[in-house]
Design an enzyme around this catalytic site. Structure first.
Site, PDB file in Angstrom:
ATOM      1  CE1 TYR A 125      32.871  51.712 -84.775  1.00  0.00           C
ATOM      2  CE2 TYR A 125      31.149  52.660 -85.783  1.00  0.00           C
ATOM      3  CZ  TYR A 125      31.337  51.832 -84.834  1.00  0.00           C
ATOM      4  OH  TYR A 125      31.085  51.582 -83.874  1.00  0.00           O
ATOM      5  CE  LYS A 192      43.487  51.938 -72.561  1.00  0.00           C
ATOM      6  NZ  LYS A 192      42.354  51.431 -71.211  1.00  0.00           N
ATOM      7  CG  ASP A 226      40.009  51.341 -69.077  1.00  0.00           C
ATOM      8  OD1 ASP A 226      40.072  52.848 -69.334  1.00  0.00           O
ATOM      9  OD2 ASP A 226      41.022  50.552 -69.857  1.00  0.00           O
ATOM     10  CG  ASP A 250      28.638  52.163 -82.556  1.00  0.00           C
ATOM     11  OD1 ASP A 250      27.440  52.138 -82.117  1.00  0.00           O
ATOM     12  OD2 ASP A 250      28.959  51.976 -82.792  1.00  0.00           O
TER      13      ASP A 250
END
Ligand code: NAD
Length: 360
Positions: A125, A192, A226, A250
């Site tokens: 972002y 991640k 995930d 987000d």
């Protein structure tokens, strides 16, 4: 009585409807706020030639606190997100999004009370992007291909994902301090890092370092994003405070909004050093604009967060209780509190009026 000056940004689409509903509810608590309304978003383009006029930033810098409705961002092309622009220009690095179940909300879950702490300034972002085919993009691809074993195709667009030690430690410390102050028990770092070792991996190692300062006071663990998504859907009660880089924050915010009954109920705050903007998680939902239909709760609860930030704890509690009572009674609630479309519901203004009635 203490007097406050607060910037009010009505926003686009459903923004004005929910922002004015929230303003009216905050005013009905009796707190003394002098609102300074400024124009930002699509409406500002006509008069100022930009969706984010300098006057908006000046007003927030001066007043230190703003209540904001959502602002539309064109998809794929057009102006960059004003929402991201505001957070970056004012370095509102912490995005705080509580997801709490209120009895009467349409959800399968009853036991959800978690808080998302999203890093607001970096990651994908950051707005560092290079368009496919542009000369700069070609130069960057060539430079990277010279240094990297893995190659980027020549016809790629490129978005950069910067994650710094500074911003990572800052947001994790914010999450722990929030946990301490609000009597929370556990902070979970979401990442991640198994795939993106130098960015998410750095975020995780910074989180571990900061967490060690709070050992014995606040529990700490981590989860891969995930797997966290699956665990949240299966057993959200296992989570307390989540701290995440910008993009995952987000996405997981909307997932958590789903857990508590939808975007209409999920409030938020963007907080920096001595300055904050309070706004719902949801966007400007253009198809509902002007219909007096959408749920004002998320923006009213953002007002509750704002009152807490101002130090008006008791007033914040009164307003939250009024919202809770109206949702629980289920008489004056918007369509999204109904399971079936043919069940009667009220509009944005009527729900806000019912909340105001509770404050009398
Ligand atoms: P959205 O959040 O505006 O709406 C998605 C759907 O969620 C709506 O169609 C509606 O079904 C539901 N919803 C949203 N708010 C609701 C409310 N108060 N009550 C009941 N239901 C509600 O998401 P979108 O359609 O993806 O985005 C629309 C625009 O908003 C885009 O331009 C996007 O960039 C912008 N946006 C702005 C912000 C912000 O201002 N912070 C945040 C997210 C999206």
């Amino acid at each position: 009585m203490k007097k406050y000056k607060v910037t009010l940004i009505p926003g686009d689409g459903i923004g004005p409807e929910v922002a004015y509903a929230a303003k009216d509810c905050v005013d009905a608590t009796g707190v003394n706020i002098d609102w300074e309304e400024v124009v930002c978003g699509e409406a500002a383009i006509k008069d100022f030639g930009t969706p984010l006029p300098e006057a908006v930033l000046d007003s927030i810098r001066k007043n230190k606190v703003a209540l904001k409705g959502p602002i539309t961002t064109p998809v794929g092309s057009g102006f960059r997100s004003v929402n991201v622009g505001l957070r970056q220009a004012l370095d509102l690095y912490a995005c705080l999004r509580p997801a709490k179940y209120y009895e009467g909300a349409q959800t399968r879950y009853r036991d959800v009370d978690l808080v998302i702490v999203r890093e607001n300034s970096e990651d994908l972002y950051a707005g560092i992007e290079f368009a496919e085919g542009a000369a700069d993009t070609k130069a960057i691809i060539t430079a990277i291909n010279e240094k990297s074993v893995k190659k980027i195709r020549g016809d790629s667009g490129v978005s950069i994902k910067p994650i710094s030690k500074f911003a990572s430690k800052r947001i994790v410390r914010f999450a722990f301090e929030y946990a301490l102050k609000n009597k929370r028990k556990k902070v979970t770092c979401v990442h991640k890092a198994n795939i993106m070792k130098f960015t998410d991996g750095l975020f995780l190692s910074c989180a571990r370092e900061v967490a060690s300062e709070y050992a014995g006071k606040i529990e700490f663990n981590d989860a891969i994003v995930d797997n966290l998504s699956m665990q949240l859907v299966k057993a959200p009660h296992n989570f307390d405070v989540l701290v995440l880089p910008n993009l995952y924050g987000d996405i997981i915010s909307d997932l958590c909004a789903g857990l508590i009954g939808g975007l209409g109920i999920a409030p938020g705050a963007n907080i920096g050093e001595g300055m904050a903007i309070f706004e719902p998680v949801h966007g400007s939902a253009p198809k509902y604009a002007g219909l007096n239909k959408v749920n004002p709760t998320a923006t009213i609860l953002s007002g509750v967060l704002m009152l807490k930030y101002l130090g008006e704890e008791k007033t914040a509690e009164r307003l939250e209780n009024a919202v809770r009572d109206v949702i629980k009674e289920g008489k004056f609630v918007t369509y999204d509190f109904r399971l079936r479309k043919d069940e009667p519901s009220v509009g944005t203004r009527e729900m806000a009026a019912a909340i105001i009635e509770k404050l009398k």
